[in-house]
Design an enzyme around this catalytic site. Structure first.
Site, PDB file in Angstrom:
ATOM      1  N   HIS A  77      15.439  84.968  18.667  1.00 40.29           N
ATOM      2  CA  HIS A  77      15.271  85.568  17.530  1.00 40.29           C
ATOM      3  C   HIS A  77      14.134  86.947  17.701  1.00 40.29           C
ATOM      4  CE1 HIS A  77      11.775  83.704  15.355  1.00 40.29           C
ATOM      5  NE2 HIS A  77      11.944  82.823  16.512  1.00 40.29           N
ATOM      6  N   THR A 135       9.359  76.579  20.157  1.00 40.71           N
ATOM      7  CA  THR A 135       8.497  75.628  19.766  1.00 40.71           C
ATOM      8  C   THR A 135       8.691  74.127  20.179  1.00 40.71           C
ATOM      9  OG1 THR A 135       7.910  76.434  17.529  1.00 40.71           O
ATOM     10  CG2 THR A 135       7.675  74.198  17.684  1.00 40.71           C
ATOM     11  N   ASN A 174       0.765  86.747  20.517  1.00 44.38           N
ATOM     12  CA  ASN A 174       1.870  86.954  19.322  1.00 44.38           C
ATOM     13  C   ASN A 174       0.996  87.756  18.359  1.00 44.38           C
ATOM     14  OD1 ASN A 174       0.619  84.219  19.468  1.00 44.38           O
ATOM     15  ND2 ASN A 174       1.051  84.158  17.279  1.00 44.38           N
ATOM     16  N   SER A 220      12.804  82.828  22.997  1.00 41.51           N
ATOM     17  CA  SER A 220      13.489  82.486  21.743  1.00 41.51           C
ATOM     18  C   SER A 220      14.372  83.585  21.478  1.00 41.51           C
ATOM     19  CB  SER A 220      12.505  82.358  20.527  1.00 41.51           C
ATOM     20  OG  SER A 220      11.730  80.947  20.659  1.00 41.51           O
ATOM     21  N   THR A 230      24.980  68.293  20.113  1.00 37.59           N
ATOM     22  CA  THR A 230      26.045  69.298  20.059  1.00 37.59           C
ATOM     23  C   THR A 230      25.486  70.720  20.311  1.00 37.59           C
ATOM     24  OG1 THR A 230      27.353  67.696  18.542  1.00 37.59           O
ATOM     25  CG2 THR A 230      28.275  70.056  18.744  1.00 37.59           C
ATOM     26  N   CYS A 245       3.946  81.571  12.186  1.00 35.66           N
ATOM     27  CA  CYS A 245       3.996  80.141  12.071  1.00 35.66           C
ATOM     28  C   CYS A 245       2.544  79.805  11.293  1.00 35.66           C
ATOM     29  CB  CYS A 245       3.767  79.561  13.443  1.00 35.66           C
ATOM     30  SG  CYS A 245       5.471  80.098  14.261  1.00 35.66           S
ATOM     31  N   GLN A 302       7.098  86.294  23.426  1.00 40.05           N
ATOM     32  CA  GLN A 302       6.777  87.739  22.834  1.00 40.05           C
ATOM     33  C   GLN A 302       7.133  88.580  23.954  1.00 40.05           C
ATOM     34  OE1 GLN A 302       6.452  88.687  20.084  1.00 40.05           O
ATOM     35  NE2 GLN A 302       5.842  86.708  18.925  1.00 40.05           N
TER      36      GLN A 302
END
Length: 389
Positions: free
Chosen positions: A202, A73, A152, A200, A241, A322, A180
């Site tokens: 995850h 995102t 997705n 991503s 960071t 989402c 995906q």
């Protein structure tokens, strides 16, 4: 009773090897990766760069082309807003598709208020785009084509090679949301000339909150300004960071994703058994080229929201995680030509390397019983059966 988990397109269980790789950077090696004046900081910095190499290897990129983000995102916002700002003197049009992720569609909608024009490609009943329509839609004012690798909600795959080649011929940038796709199917950016790509962790058994943005190195560099400014991290493209433990997790997840695993056979078994067990059930995109792990199921006159309340031991979704809190029907199914009524009755089952046949059999039996219970008290179902609607 164990929950049968079929929501892997929303997020995946973290791989044991990924967690093991991350833990030292939460405990013993906790230094700030930008504090390279001391050993702990240098350990963090080395870990970040090693992960960058692992991500680059997964898609056959140069490590210098990889920028770490908090996930897709953020990457989508960085690219769409950045291109809109930097290329405005060249053109003010972005070409995308009505079945894209909401992160794309919502950002594009906001950009229209800033003077950008958004052109939306249509899809057919399987969720596929027409390549000739794509080529025809790219005009002199088009600065970016933004199309996902795989949907997705439905798993439908876009022909990336052909899209990339069209964009090359037309002289426009191609940005691909590969969230995906990555971790399920191989992708080689040396062979497929995608200009910009996001992913991503995850979605491929890594940690949440970390992802990567690939930007191809060209003789004329692609101009994308920072969305998050701060220090000089990531060559000034993404300040903040370094979350070293998450970056290490992404790197290890990318490394593990290079190992092949078979999931399509189990997905196909699930679909075959479901269609036999549940009357008036269908797979809207069965005839399309799809991800091997994704089933979008439509059960006639059974709203997914109602079905989910009767299946507390089965984890699946009504579409994208989402937007699953929305009351609107799936924008993807509607773009494919389905009615709002049918779109409310669509659901997504997505599998992973941890899904087993026992889970599948259990889920199908529970689905069968829950659908029967709902229909037993449904006047609409009775009218449908009697041919009145």
């Amino acid at each position: 009773m164990k929950i049968a988990y079929f929501d892997n397109n929303a997020t995946t269980r973290i791989d044991d090897l990924v967690l093991e790789a991350m833990l030292p950077y939460l405990k013993e090696q906790y230094g700030n990766a930008s504090s390279v004046q001391h050993k702990l900081g240098r350990q963090g910095s080395h870990a970040v760069e090693h992960a960058r190499i692992q991500v680059a290897e997964l898609i056959h990129a140069n490590p210098k082309e990889i920028t770490f983000t908090s996930g897709s995102t953020e990457a989508i916002n960085t690219v769409l807003r950045g291109i809109s700002k930097s290329y405005r003197t060249i053109g003010n049009r972005i070409l995308t598709c009505g079945t894209e992720h909401k992160a794309v569609l919502t950002t594009c909608e906001q950009l229209t208020k800033e003077g950008m024009a958004i052109d939306l490609l249509k899809v057919n009943g399987l969720g596929e785009i027409d390549l000739q329509a794509l080529e025809d839609a790219i005009g002199p004012e088009t600065v970016l084509v933004c199309l996902m690798a795989a949907n997705n909600e439905t798993g439908v795959i876009h022909p990336l090679q052909e899209i990339a080649e069209i964009c090359q011929r037309k002289g426009v940038l191609f940005f691909c949301d590969a969230t995906q796709w990555i971790g399920k199917l191989p992708l080689n950016v040396e062979e497929t000339p995608i200009d910009i790509l996001c992913l991503s962790a995850h979605k491929m058994h890594g940690p949440k909150g970390i992802g990567a943005l690939y930007i191809r190195r060209k003789s004329k560099p692609i101009q994308i300004p920072a969305l998050i400014s701060g220090g000089k991290q990531e060559h000034g493209l993404r300040g903040g960071t370094y979350p070293v433990h998450q970056i290490v997790g992404l790197g290890e997840a990318a490394h593990q994703a290079q190992q092949k695993f078979e999931i399509a056979t189990l997905r196909d078994y699930f679909e075959a058994e479901l269609l036999k067990a549940v009357e008036e059930s269908s797979i809207p995109t069965k005839g399309a080229n799809r991800l091997p792990n994704t089933s979008n199921v439509l059960i006639k006159h059974v709203k997914t929201a109602e079905l989910m309340t009767k299946l507390p031991q089965v984890a699946f979704s009504s579409g994208s995680a989402c937007v699953s809190g929305d009351r609107d029907p799936s924008h993807v199914l509607k773009a494919m030509g389905y009615s709002a009524e049918d779109a409310y009755c669509s659901m997504r089952f997505s599998f992973s390397k941890y899904t087993d046949r026992e889970e599948v059999d259990s889920a199908i039996q529970q689905l069968k019983e829950a659908v029967a219970a709902i229909r037993a008290h449904s006047p609409i179902w009775e009218m449908y059966k009697d041919g009145l609607i």
